[in-house]
Every structure is written in C-alpha cells, then in structure tokens.
Design a protein around this motif. Structure first.
Motif, PDB file in Angstrom:
ATOM      1  N   PHE A   1      -6.276  21.364  -2.455  1.00 44.84           N
ATOM      2  CA  PHE A   1      -5.314  21.394  -1.361  1.00 44.84           C
ATOM      3  C   PHE A   1      -5.845  20.623  -0.157  1.00 44.84           C
ATOM      4  O   PHE A   1      -7.055  20.555   0.079  1.00 44.84           O
ATOM      5  N   GLY A   2      -4.919  20.087   0.643  1.00 47.01           N
ATOM      6  CA  GLY A   2      -5.246  19.693   1.992  1.00 47.01           C
ATOM      7  C   GLY A   2      -5.258  20.920   2.880  1.00 47.01           C
ATOM      8  O   GLY A   2      -4.823  22.003   2.479  1.00 47.01           O
TER       9      GLY A   2
ATOM     10  N   THR B   1      -1.668  22.772   3.665  1.00 46.39           N
ATOM     11  CA  THR B   1      -1.132  23.519   2.527  1.00 46.39           C
ATOM     12  C   THR B   1      -2.005  24.720   2.207  1.00 46.39           C
ATOM     13  O   THR B   1      -1.495  25.801   1.872  1.00 46.39           O
TER      14      THR B   1
ATOM     15  N   SER C   1       0.280  19.176   0.318  1.00 43.34           N
ATOM     16  CA  SER C   1      -0.897  18.369   0.669  1.00 43.34           C
ATOM     17  C   SER C   1      -0.545  16.886   0.773  1.00 43.34           C
ATOM     18  O   SER C   1      -1.215  16.030   0.187  1.00 43.34           O
TER      19      SER C   1
END
Length: 208
Positions: A59-60, A63, A139
């Motif tokens: 994930f980023g 997110t 993301s």
C-alpha cells in the motif's frame, strides 16, 4: 509472487475515493463515494474471490491509513476479505512514516511493516518471494511508480458506468505504452464491468 492491481474505476479512469466523501478529498475532489449507488452482489463476489489469491499486500500511505482505520474492526471470522487483510503481511511504502508508526490494530499488530528507500528494488524483492499474489489496492501515487517500471503482472479493473471529469486516474502520462490482453470480462446487472487484463507487450501501430 505476481504483483496484481485491484481497483474501482469510472469510465473516464478515475480511481479516487470510491468509498466515501472523506476517503480522499485532496485537490478539492467533490465526488467521493461515487461507488455507493452500485451495491451489486456480483462485485462483492468478485472481490471475495480475488482476495483468496492474496499472499501479501502493498500500500501507499494514504490507502494504508484508510484500511487500518476500518478493517481491524471487521472481526467476523466468516468475512474472508477482512480475514485476508487483517492476517496477511502488509507492506507500506512511505518516506514520512517511521517503522514504529506502521502498526495494525487488533489480533495481528505485527503484520504491517515499512518499505522505504528504493521502492522499485523493494517491490521487486517482494515479488521474488514465494507466494501467489502481492496485491495492491488504491495507492494511486505508488501505482504510477510501479507502472512506469512495468512491475504490474495483472490488472483487475472494476469499472462503473459513470463519468466524473476530475479526480486521480489510474493511467496517467508518463507510463510505458503497453498492450493489455483480456483474460476475463463480466458485465454485472448494474452495468459494472469486471475485467482482468495482463500486459501483452508493446503497442503496435498500423493503418486502417
């Protein structure tokens, strides 16, 4: 592991804030929650099935914050989506979080860890690990980096019949032109298109 993208899209390619107005209002985005008018059981079944293939998630930061604010509270053992997200490893790409800040509430506090530094090398190293799929949800900023370096092995695009005209998009300028091979495609009763694609080489051109 194969790196797979799972995302909800509009017909004009917007992936920003499908789940609610407060999910991601950045850049004055006014259409958060655009997925809500489409409570299609077929979409839930599709998501449930693809989560069965997850061995880990990446994930980023944005997110990850959204997910960890919601999924740890979904504790029903009969919910396969919550079970997968809560119990499987979660790798968070961020240059602003520290390792100590990357935590997960509930029964699986040690399943989240930080990815910093050379993102491309780190994601490639994750892909080299044994397993089925390394899944990425949302993301958007991280996805642009992964797309530019051609690291995605499969796209699962859930496209809804609406056009927004603004918002963050999945495919932006600067990514490598690529042909996609359709693997599977279903149209739901409410008009959503559930499509799976795999990269199939460079774009070819000719005359018609």
């Amino acid at each position: 592991m194969e790196l797979t993208v799972q995302t909800f899209l509009t017909l004009d390619g917007v992936m920003q804030a499908p789940g609610g107005p407060e999910e991601d209002p950045s850049d004055a985005f006014a259409h958060g929650g655009w997925q809500a008018p489409f409570p299609d059981p077929a979409i839930g079944e599709f998501v449930t099935e693809l989560n069965r293939h997850a061995s880990a998630f990446v994930f980023g930061r944005r997110t990850f914050d959204i997910f960890r604010g919601y999924w740890p509270d979904q504790t029903d053992p009969a919910n396969p989506i919550a079970t997968a997200i809560n119990s499987l490893p979660k790798y968070v790409v961020s240059n602003s979080l520290s390792e100590a800040e990357v935590t997960w509430r509930g029964e699986h506090p040690d399943t989240a860890c930080l990815v910093a530094g050379d993102v491309i090398a780190a994601v490639q190293a994750l892909k080299d690990q044994p397993g089925d799929e390394l899944q990425i949800w949302g993301s958007g900023q991280l996805l642009q980096t992964l797309l530019r370096h051609e690291l995605v092995d499969r796209f699962r695009l859930m496209t809804f019949p609406l056009v927004l005209g603004s918002g963050r998009r999945l495919f932006n300028a600067g990514i490598t032109p690529t042909t996609l091979r359709p693997v599977d495609l279903v149209v739901t009763d409410l008009g959503a298109i559930l499509a799976t694609y795999e990269p199939a080489g460079p774009v070819l051109v000719g005359e018609m």
